[in-house]
Design a protein around this motif. Sequence first.
Motif, mmCIF file in Angstrom:
data_model
loop_
_atom_site.group_PDB
_atom_site.id
_atom_site.type_symbol
_atom_site.label_atom_id
_atom_site.label_comp_id
_atom_site.label_asym_id
_atom_site.label_seq_id
_atom_site.Cartn_x
_atom_site.Cartn_y
_atom_site.Cartn_z
ATOM 1 N N SER A 120 5.624 -0.298 1.647
ATOM 2 C CA SER A 120 4.949 0.992 1.519
ATOM 3 C C SER A 120 5.944 2.087 1.157
ATOM 4 N N ASN A 121 5.416 3.154 0.538
ATOM 5 C CA ASN A 121 6.206 4.356 0.293
ATOM 6 C C ASN A 121 6.306 5.221 1.551
ATOM 7 N N THR A 122 5.484 4.934 2.553
ATOM 8 C CA THR A 122 5.275 5.865 3.659
ATOM 9 C C THR A 122 5.863 5.332 4.960
ATOM 10 N N LEU A 123 7.019 5.881 5.346
ATOM 11 C CA LEU A 123 7.618 5.509 6.631
ATOM 12 C C LEU A 123 6.714 5.961 7.784
ATOM 13 N N GLY A 124 6.670 5.171 8.833
ATOM 14 C CA GLY A 124 5.851 5.507 9.997
ATOM 15 C C GLY A 124 4.393 5.139 9.848
ATOM 16 N N SER A 125 4.001 4.632 8.683
ATOM 17 C CA SER A 125 2.602 4.237 8.484
ATOM 18 C C SER A 125 2.321 2.931 9.222
ATOM 19 N N PRO A 126 1.039 2.637 9.477
ATOM 20 C CA PRO A 126 0.714 1.382 10.183
ATOM 21 C C PRO A 126 1.293 0.152 9.502
ATOM 22 N N LEU A 127 1.298 0.130 8.173
ATOM 23 C CA LEU A 127 1.816 -1.041 7.454
ATOM 24 C C LEU A 127 3.298 -1.259 7.727
ATOM 25 N N GLY A 137 7.901 -7.881 9.224
ATOM 26 C CA GLY A 137 8.641 -7.507 8.026
ATOM 27 C C GLY A 137 8.181 -6.150 7.521
ATOM 28 N N ALA A 138 9.120 -5.228 7.244
ATOM 29 C CA ALA A 138 8.758 -3.894 6.743
ATOM 30 C C ALA A 138 9.789 -3.463 5.711
ATOM 31 N N LEU A 139 9.316 -3.142 4.484
ATOM 32 C CA LEU A 139 10.201 -2.746 3.399
ATOM 33 C C LEU A 139 9.725 -1.413 2.826
ATOM 34 N N HIS A 140 10.652 -0.452 2.735
ATOM 35 C CA HIS A 140 10.304 0.908 2.321
ATOM 36 C C HIS A 140 10.591 1.107 0.829
ATOM 37 N N ILE A 141 9.568 1.491 0.085
ATOM 38 C CA ILE A 141 9.703 1.756 -1.351
ATOM 39 C C ILE A 141 10.103 3.221 -1.543
ATOM 40 N N HIS A 142 11.256 3.453 -2.147
ATOM 41 C CA HIS A 142 11.742 4.823 -2.360
ATOM 42 C C HIS A 142 11.253 5.329 -3.711
ATOM 43 N N ALA A 143 9.962 5.609 -3.780
ATOM 44 C CA ALA A 143 9.350 6.087 -5.020
ATOM 45 C C ALA A 143 8.310 7.133 -4.665
ATOM 46 N N THR A 144 8.051 8.058 -5.587
ATOM 47 C CA THR A 144 7.018 9.057 -5.363
ATOM 48 C C THR A 144 5.738 8.638 -6.075
ATOM 49 N N SER A 185 0.863 -1.185 0.000
ATOM 50 C CA SER A 185 0.000 0.000 0.000
ATOM 51 C C SER A 185 0.895 1.230 0.000
ATOM 52 N N SER A 186 0.690 2.129 -0.957
ATOM 53 C CA SER A 186 1.526 3.321 -1.034
ATOM 54 C C SER A 186 1.389 4.168 0.230
ATOM 55 N N SER A 187 0.157 4.363 0.675
ATOM 56 C CA SER A 187 -0.071 5.182 1.873
ATOM 57 C C SER A 187 0.304 4.448 3.151
ATOM 58 N N GLY A 188 0.299 3.121 3.085
ATOM 59 C CA GLY A 188 0.577 2.321 4.271
ATOM 60 C C GLY A 188 -0.584 2.226 5.240
#
Length: 374
Positions: free
Chosen positions: A149-156, A162-169, A123-126
Amino acid sequence: MMMGIQDRLKEIRRESSSDAPGDKERFRRVELTGTEMMTQGDAIRATLAANVEPLAKIGRDLADRTVKRVVMVGCGDSWISGYGVRPALEQAFGCPCEPYEAFDFATYGTGVMDAETVAIGLSSSGKTEPVMDGLAASAGQGAYVIGLSNTLGSPLMEQFPGALHIHATRGGWPTQSSTAAMALKLALGAAVARARGRADVADAIDAALADLPDQVDAVSKAFWAPAQRLARKLARADLVLLAGAGPFYAPAAFGAAKLKELAPIHAIAFPLEEYHHYRTQKAGDPIFLVAADEASHTRALETAIMSKGEDGFCLALVPEGEQEIAAVADEAWHLPHVPGLVAPLVYSVPLHLFGYHAAVERDAVGLGAPRQSI
């Protein structure tokens, strides 16, 4: 007091733009989409570089765990992305990997989740509710859950092991956020395969990913002008069909999504074989045929022949050097040879470009969404 229809509509509708010709808000997002689709290589590079340690951690978590099923959950392009990486992840995990639309999964699919399943949510928003609901239910039944997700700190990104951050806009409609997520899912497969002693599978995925950003950038530049020319030719088309087999259903579905979001016209994507189970194409209907591999070559050729027989228009996306389908299709775009593991991602890029140019060229002739009288 019961809420009126207009109030419910306002509450449900999430899109800020309209289908009207020249709608300023839609074209603000169209232009953002254009910028993001031309920088997909950078997003993939940044995403892979930033997730080395989180991927290793997930690999350690799953190294000795029995995994009999993987589900990949998302809405829209986040859901579609699962089809494009499914074969690679099935090799990596050694079990079935199933793309699952998030509302369907949360509503109907969580009853058989257990400690031998892995749930991957995108989910982009997380914070997409059906994604979070399905993953929370899965975690409650013992499944190992990974959020992208693209959004650090989001619930997802905060609620699961496991948590992976997508560096995309994602200022426009999804392009780089989807392809960077697909690359990250492939890297996840490599990390899990390596941790579970499948170095051959991990090495093959890693080698394919190493060249991927440059390949995506090259295809973006090479197909800008062809996509623009074809969009100008098809600017008055109200309906576009798109088809691809197996993992190549993903580029077809991404292409349909961009046309519906940006242009905004009717677009229908389906698995290749389904073309032949109905009288799908009518005279004048354009079809984009994603014919990228040998496994689907014969059926794709038959589809191009059927398109000609129905007086349709066929644009075939084929590998460099392919001549048989190209000779039958009305137009062929030859893409560079790339490893099959990443080909669905690379073949998505020209269809992103066509969606962008279709919006611009359709607006140039004063058209918005098709309208029908009832």
